[in-house]
Design a protein around this motif. Structure first.
Motif, PDB file in Angstrom:
ATOM      1  N   LEU A 193       9.085  39.144  16.862  1.00  0.00           N
ATOM      2  CA  LEU A 193       7.867  39.956  16.778  1.00  0.00           C
ATOM      3  C   LEU A 193       6.697  39.323  17.526  1.00  0.00           C
ATOM      4  CD1 LEU A 193       8.138  40.943  13.003  1.00  0.00           C
ATOM      5  CD2 LEU A 193       8.270  42.524  14.935  1.00  0.00           C
ATOM      6  N   THR A 194       6.687  38.002  17.628  1.00  0.00           N
ATOM      7  CA  THR A 194       5.571  37.316  18.288  1.00  0.00           C
ATOM      8  C   THR A 194       5.923  36.896  19.714  1.00  0.00           C
ATOM      9  OG1 THR A 194       6.284  35.187  17.334  1.00  0.00           O
ATOM     10  CG2 THR A 194       4.655  36.455  16.099  1.00  0.00           C
ATOM     11  N   ARG A 195       7.018  37.442  20.252  1.00  0.00           N
ATOM     12  CA  ARG A 195       7.478  37.033  21.580  1.00  0.00           C
ATOM     13  C   ARG A 195       6.405  37.278  22.645  1.00  0.00           C
ATOM     14  NH1 ARG A 195      12.683  39.833  22.265  1.00  0.00           N
ATOM     15  NH2 ARG A 195      13.350  38.345  20.676  1.00  0.00           N
ATOM     16  N   GLY A 196       5.699  38.395  22.542  1.00  0.00           N
ATOM     17  CA  GLY A 196       4.668  38.699  23.521  1.00  0.00           C
ATOM     18  C   GLY A 196       3.267  38.366  23.058  1.00  0.00           C
ATOM     19  N   MET A 197       3.163  37.567  22.014  1.00  0.00           N
ATOM     20  CA  MET A 197       1.856  37.248  21.425  1.00  0.00           C
ATOM     21  C   MET A 197       1.461  35.813  21.780  1.00  0.00           C
ATOM     22  SD  MET A 197       0.893  37.561  17.354  1.00  0.00           S
ATOM     23  CE  MET A 197       0.938  39.339  17.338  1.00  0.00           C
ATOM     24  N   PRO A 198       0.267  35.617  22.340  1.00  0.00           N
ATOM     25  CA  PRO A 198      -0.173  34.253  22.677  1.00  0.00           C
ATOM     26  C   PRO A 198      -0.514  33.457  21.414  1.00  0.00           C
ATOM     27  CG  PRO A 198      -1.939  35.809  23.116  1.00  0.00           C
ATOM     28  CD  PRO A 198      -0.753  36.627  22.706  1.00  0.00           C
ATOM     29  N   LEU A 199       0.379  32.591  20.999  1.00  0.00           N
ATOM     30  CA  LEU A 199       0.191  31.827  19.770  1.00  0.00           C
ATOM     31  C   LEU A 199      -0.478  30.495  20.069  1.00  0.00           C
ATOM     32  CD1 LEU A 199       3.638  32.391  18.004  1.00  0.00           C
ATOM     33  CD2 LEU A 199       1.528  33.687  17.696  1.00  0.00           C
ATOM     34  N   ALA A 200      -1.390  30.111  19.189  1.00  0.00           N
ATOM     35  CA  ALA A 200      -2.026  28.804  19.312  1.00  0.00           C
ATOM     36  C   ALA A 200      -1.029  27.713  18.912  1.00  0.00           C
ATOM     37  CB  ALA A 200      -3.276  28.745  18.437  1.00  0.00           C
ATOM     38  N   GLU A 201      -1.338  26.484  19.280  1.00  0.00           N
ATOM     39  CA  GLU A 201      -0.421  25.376  19.017  1.00  0.00           C
ATOM     40  C   GLU A 201      -0.266  25.079  17.537  1.00  0.00           C
ATOM     41  OE1 GLU A 201      -1.680  22.002  21.177  1.00  0.00           O
ATOM     42  OE2 GLU A 201      -1.269  22.867  23.164  1.00  0.00           O
ATOM     43  N   ASP A 202      -1.245  25.508  16.720  1.00  0.00           N
ATOM     44  CA  ASP A 202      -1.164  25.189  15.290  1.00  0.00           C
ATOM     45  C   ASP A 202      -0.334  26.187  14.499  1.00  0.00           C
ATOM     46  OD1 ASP A 202      -2.916  27.304  15.523  1.00  0.00           O
ATOM     47  OD2 ASP A 202      -4.211  26.635  13.874  1.00  0.00           O
ATOM     48  N   VAL A 203       0.183  27.238  15.150  1.00  0.00           N
ATOM     49  CA  VAL A 203       0.965  28.250  14.444  1.00  0.00           C
ATOM     50  C   VAL A 203       2.340  27.687  14.121  1.00  0.00           C
ATOM     51  CG1 VAL A 203       2.044  30.518  14.592  1.00  0.00           C
ATOM     52  CG2 VAL A 203      -0.273  30.175  15.471  1.00  0.00           C
ATOM     53  N   ARG A 204       2.694  27.711  12.861  1.00  0.00           N
ATOM     54  CA  ARG A 204       3.995  27.229  12.388  1.00  0.00           C
ATOM     55  C   ARG A 204       4.748  28.404  11.776  1.00  0.00           C
ATOM     56  NH1 ARG A 204      -0.027  24.266  10.627  1.00  0.00           N
ATOM     57  NH2 ARG A 204       0.174  25.096   8.507  1.00  0.00           N
ATOM     58  N   LEU A 205       5.632  28.992  12.560  1.00  0.00           N
ATOM     59  CA  LEU A 205       6.374  30.160  12.088  1.00  0.00           C
ATOM     60  C   LEU A 205       7.295  29.808  10.931  1.00  0.00           C
ATOM     61  CD1 LEU A 205       7.259  32.040  15.414  1.00  0.00           C
ATOM     62  CD2 LEU A 205       5.372  32.470  13.816  1.00  0.00           C
ATOM     63  N   ASP A 206       7.781  28.566  10.893  1.00  0.00           N
ATOM     64  CA  ASP A 206       8.617  28.151   9.757  1.00  0.00           C
ATOM     65  C   ASP A 206       7.825  28.226   8.460  1.00  0.00           C
ATOM     66  OD1 ASP A 206      10.916  27.627  11.202  1.00  0.00           O
ATOM     67  OD2 ASP A 206      10.258  25.612  11.725  1.00  0.00           O
ATOM     68  N   ASP A 207       6.562  27.823   8.516  1.00  0.00           N
ATOM     69  CA  ASP A 207       5.720  27.873   7.330  1.00  0.00           C
ATOM     70  C   ASP A 207       5.442  29.312   6.935  1.00  0.00           C
ATOM     71  OD1 ASP A 207       4.098  26.956   5.256  1.00  0.00           O
ATOM     72  OD2 ASP A 207       2.295  27.011   6.481  1.00  0.00           O
ATOM     73  N   VAL A 208       5.169  30.164   7.924  1.00  0.00           N
ATOM     74  CA  VAL A 208       4.930  31.583   7.626  1.00  0.00           C
ATOM     75  C   VAL A 208       6.174  32.209   7.011  1.00  0.00           C
ATOM     76  CG1 VAL A 208       4.350  33.830   8.617  1.00  0.00           C
ATOM     77  CG2 VAL A 208       3.232  31.772   9.473  1.00  0.00           C
ATOM     78  N   ALA A 209       7.340  31.889   7.559  1.00  0.00           N
ATOM     79  CA  ALA A 209       8.586  32.429   7.015  1.00  0.00           C
ATOM     80  C   ALA A 209       8.809  31.975   5.581  1.00  0.00           C
ATOM     81  CB  ALA A 209       9.761  32.021   7.885  1.00  0.00           C
ATOM     82  N   GLY A 210       8.467  30.725   5.288  1.00  0.00           N
ATOM     83  CA  GLY A 210       8.641  30.203   3.937  1.00  0.00           C
ATOM     84  C   GLY A 210       7.695  30.834   2.933  1.00  0.00           C
ATOM     85  N   ARG A 211       6.567  31.350   3.404  1.00  0.00           N
ATOM     86  CA  ARG A 211       5.571  31.930   2.505  1.00  0.00           C
ATOM     87  C   ARG A 211       5.696  33.446   2.388  1.00  0.00           C
ATOM     88  NH1 ARG A 211      -0.189  29.674   4.105  1.00  0.00           N
ATOM     89  NH2 ARG A 211      -0.716  31.089   2.383  1.00  0.00           N
ATOM     90  N   THR A 212       6.760  34.020   2.907  1.00  0.00           N
ATOM     91  CA  THR A 212       6.902  35.476   2.873  1.00  0.00           C
ATOM     92  C   THR A 212       8.191  35.915   2.187  1.00  0.00           C
ATOM     93  OG1 THR A 212       7.780  35.331   5.138  1.00  0.00           O
ATOM     94  CG2 THR A 212       5.466  35.954   4.884  1.00  0.00           C
ATOM     95  N   PRO A 213       8.518  35.371   1.009  1.00  0.00           N
ATOM     96  CA  PRO A 213       9.714  35.869   0.313  1.00  0.00           C
ATOM     97  C   PRO A 213       9.542  37.333  -0.056  1.00  0.00           C
ATOM     98  CG  PRO A 213       8.395  34.523  -1.167  1.00  0.00           C
ATOM     99  CD  PRO A 213       7.799  34.360   0.206  1.00  0.00           C
ATOM    100  N   GLY A 214      10.609  38.119   0.112  1.00  0.00           N
ATOM    101  CA  GLY A 214      10.542  39.543  -0.205  1.00  0.00           C
ATOM    102  C   GLY A 214      10.099  40.403   0.962  1.00  0.00           C
TER     103      GLY A 214
END
Length: 730
Positions: A384-405
């Motif tokens: 979903l974020t493939r075309g999104m300019p992400l900053a260096e501090d973005v941690r997708l692993d952390d976001v994934a861990g905080r989105t159960p359900g």
């Protein structure tokens, strides 16, 4: 009887009315205008709009018209302005054309839009919302309205409740009612054609790429192999003297990507996909729906390879009370599949689908799209974020861990909201042409407002607490870590050692001592999907409903694995068999629960936690090994633990230096954790009673609160539970 009245408009609408085009009048004013609830009215302020009228409370003012912000905006007046109310006849709108944000127009079909507008009175130039008018008469079939609500949430995400559209033109009087006969169109876009054979939507959205559907590769591969074999290798099947049935039922949570999966696989095998939304078909007359089904069948049979995609199939073939259209649907389905075409049906409620559809000559193949785990959510976020300019501090692993359900649609809404936050910040800072980026702070802000839709019926909100935030209870926390967190976090270790992890845990202890809080802490620590239900909620007076609810709960748990199932007040759900006087309902529920826990179908990566104040009332069979085998006693807090609870509860409370929480905790003999939290709240209220300008809570305020908050623990019950724990030590 008055022809019209001039009233003062005030911004105060009932919560159920908000943004649904409803205004409220005093009953006597309604009588003076000869109005009944649900009647349309013309409203004239700075501009003219329309609404439908409802009764206000008898204590309301006769001089006021109660409306929401949407009505005020359409009137062009402020709170306290003058508005003329005129009754108008009920006339159905022939055609309504609307415009809205491009992202809404792209995903909301005109048929779905019509269901959202059913029962609303509109005027040209009005702003309208997607919130269905399900309060007053005229809203249409409740089942269809609910289906529209679910579909809008799936397609649009959380923003569907706040999106506003504009009525650009209206074919009819200046105040007209939207019905199923109304033609609804997007400006310069798709259009319905009324409740006739032509009105049923055919979904022709651009097919996604399989690479954009991470987490669905096993299902995609199985479906692709099936369709490729049936469409392109018939000669091989003929030489083998067999054939393949191209009827498929795909089940999975709403918004998990079932329809997108079919579109992507259809494009991969070179087949056209024609889609129809089952609730829209079910809204037609039986003859019109049957004619449309046969027309669609002929279309896909004449264009092989082609796939007929039927979404939310339970609306056409419900398990309970199937109608005449269900019979026609089964016949058409059998004819279509027998002719070599493919029919794929999707549902988020497989238990509500007529089981006859699973016959070998109908939907013989069944696929399940699971609720994504943390690893799958990480893959989906990356896509979903493939075309999104992400900053260096973005941690997708952390976001994934905080989105159960969260399902794919929820994650899409999350990334969109993060992008919007980044854009607003970029524009607000006036950074000009500099390239904007999406930061971790944008995702943090998005997580505060985007909530999962797939598990809304029975989820426990994952609080921002972990086991580290639970004071004392070292032994209890260690037991729960081993029994709950290890099976969910390290299933490979158990497999490597050749042992089965514990299946369940029973928490018992006095009321208010933190059993539910412990479960929230475990959920926050493990970042697992959580299904929560109170025992009494699964019980029903109808024969078979309670057992079905238990089966559905555990089916969802298997699909969402790794999952934590929390059964609060489990003694109400599983009492000792043979002692109830409810006609055997409780006994059947216990049997269903035992079967789910250690029956033939394995319960992998699912841990069950039960909580109760009365462990003696639970059926003994439920407490045997392989079921709720670990009994964990949650004792009342001692002085040290009470002090820790007081400190945690007072974290945001400005306490005066005169308040000694350690000394206070030692004095609160018989207080539960809930009592300690209540004492802090009451102390703050006491400070407010002394002075609304108070800046701290003093020892005098605490002393005042002590007189109001009493210890709730029953010494006899605590002693009995302690004795029970002594005799049931593992």
């Amino acid at each position: 009887m008055a022809d019209d009245l001039t009233l003062t408009v005030t911004l105060r609408s009932a919560a159920l009315d908000a943004r649904r085009g409803i205004v409220r009048l005093h009953p006597e004013v309604m009588a003076a205008l000869a109005l009944r609830p649900g009647d349309p009215v013309r409203l004239t302020g700075a501009r003219t709009t329309a609404g439908i009228v409802a009764r206000a409370e008898s204590t309301s003012s006769r001089a006021l018209l109660y409306a929401d912000d949407l009505i005020l905006g359409n009137l062009g007046v402020r709170d306290g302005g003058q508005v003329t109310v005129t009754p108008v006849p009920v006339v159905a709108a022939r055609r309504v054309t609307l415009t809205g944000p491009a992202e809404i127009v792209a995903v909301v079909s005109p048929e779905m839009l019509r269901l959202a507008l059913l029962g609303k009175v509109v005027s040209a130039g009005d702003d309208v919302s997607l919130l269905p008018q399900d309060v007053l008469p005229g809203a249409g079939d409740r089942g269809l309205v609910e289906a529209a609500r679910r579909s809008l949430a799936n397609r649009v995400g959380y923003a569907w409740t706040s999106t506003l559209l504009t009525v650009t033109s209206l074919d009819g009087p200046d105040a007209a009612l939207v019905t199923m006969d109304t033609v609804v169109a997007w400006q310069d876009g798709p259009v319905t054609a009324g409740p006739s054979v032509e009105s049923v939507p055919v979904m022709t959205t651009e097919a996604p790429n399989l690479d954009d559907l991470p987490g669905l590769r096993p299902q995609a591969k199985e479906l692709e192999e099936l369709l490729d074999l049936g469409f392109n290798h018939g000669e091989v099947l003929a030489r083998l003297g067999t054939k393949v049935t191209l009827g498929v039922l795909i089940s999975g949570p709403s918004g998990s990507g079932k329809s997108a999966l079919v579109q992507a696989v259809g494009a991969a095998v070179g087949a056209s996909v024609r889609g129809v939304w089952a609730p829209e078909l079910a809204a037609l007359t039986n003859n019109a729906a049957a004619a449309r089904l046969r027309e669609l069948s002929q279309e896909v049979r004449g264009k092989t390879p082609a796939v007929l995609l039927i979404s939310d199939v339970e609306a056409l073939a419900p398990r309970e009370e199937p109608g005449p259209i269900s019979t026609v649907f089964r016949q058409v389905l059998a004819e279509t599949v027998a002719a070599g075409a493919a029919v794929v049906c999707t549902t988020s409620k497989p238990e509500s689908v007529d089981p006859v559809l699973r016959a070998p000559d109908l939907l013989a193949v069944q696929l399940t799209v699971p609720l994504p785990d943390a690893a799958m959510r990480r893959e989906q976020l990356a896509a979903l974020t493939r075309g999104m300019p992400l900053a260096e501090d973005v941690r997708l692993d952390d976001v994934a861990g905080r989105t159960p359900g969260f399902v794919a649609a929820d994650l899409g809404a999350l990334t969109r909201e993060a992008g919007v936050r980044a854009a607003l910040r970029h524009v607000g800072n006036g950074t000009g042409p500099d390239a904007p980026t999406v930061t971790m702070a944008d995702f943090e802000a998005a997580l505060d407002v985007v909530r999962p839709t797939s598990m809304a019926e029975s989820t426990l909100e994952v609080a921002e607490v972990t086991l580290d935030d639970v004071g004392d209870m070292a032994e209890v926390k260690q037991t729960l870590t081993e029994s709950v967190l290890w099976p969910l976090t390290y299933p490979d270790t158990f497999a490597r050692l050749g042992v089965s992890p514990p299946r369940g845990v029973l928490l018992y202890g006095p009321p208010g001592c933190g059993k539910t809080y412990l479960v929230k802490a475990i959920a926050g620590t493990g970042k697992a999907n959580v299904l929560s239900v109170k025992g009494a909620e699964l019980l029903s007076k109808w024969v078979g409903d309670s057992e079905r609810a238990v089966r559905e709960l555990f089916r969802r748990a298997r699909e969402a694995a790794p999952t934590l199932v929390f059964l609060d007040e489990v003694d109400a759900l599983a009492p000792t068999r043979g002692q109830a006087t409810d006609g055997g309902t409780a006994d059947r529920v216990v049997a269903a629960l035992l079967t789910e826990l250690d029956g033939v179908e394995d319960l992998r990566n699912v841990v069950v936690i039960g909580a109760t104040n009365r462990p003696d009332l639970i059926d003994p069979a439920l407490l045997r090994p392989g079921r709720l085998e670990r009994l964990v006693y949650v004792p009342p807090p001692d002085g040290e633990a009470r002090a820790a609870i007081l400190r945690a509860s007072a974290r945001a409370v400005p306490l005066d230096a005169s308040v000694d929480l350690d000394e206070l905790g030692a004095e609160l003999e018989g207080f539960s954790a809930a009592d300690c939290a209540a004492l802090i709240r009451e102390s703050a209220l006491a400070a407010m009673r002394d002075s609304l300008e108070a800046s701290t809570v003093t020892a005098a305020n605490v002393a005042t609160a002590r007189k109001r908050v009493r210890a709730s623990l029953d010494p006899n019950q605590v002693a009995w539970l302690a004795a029970y724990a002594e005799t049931h030590q593992p």
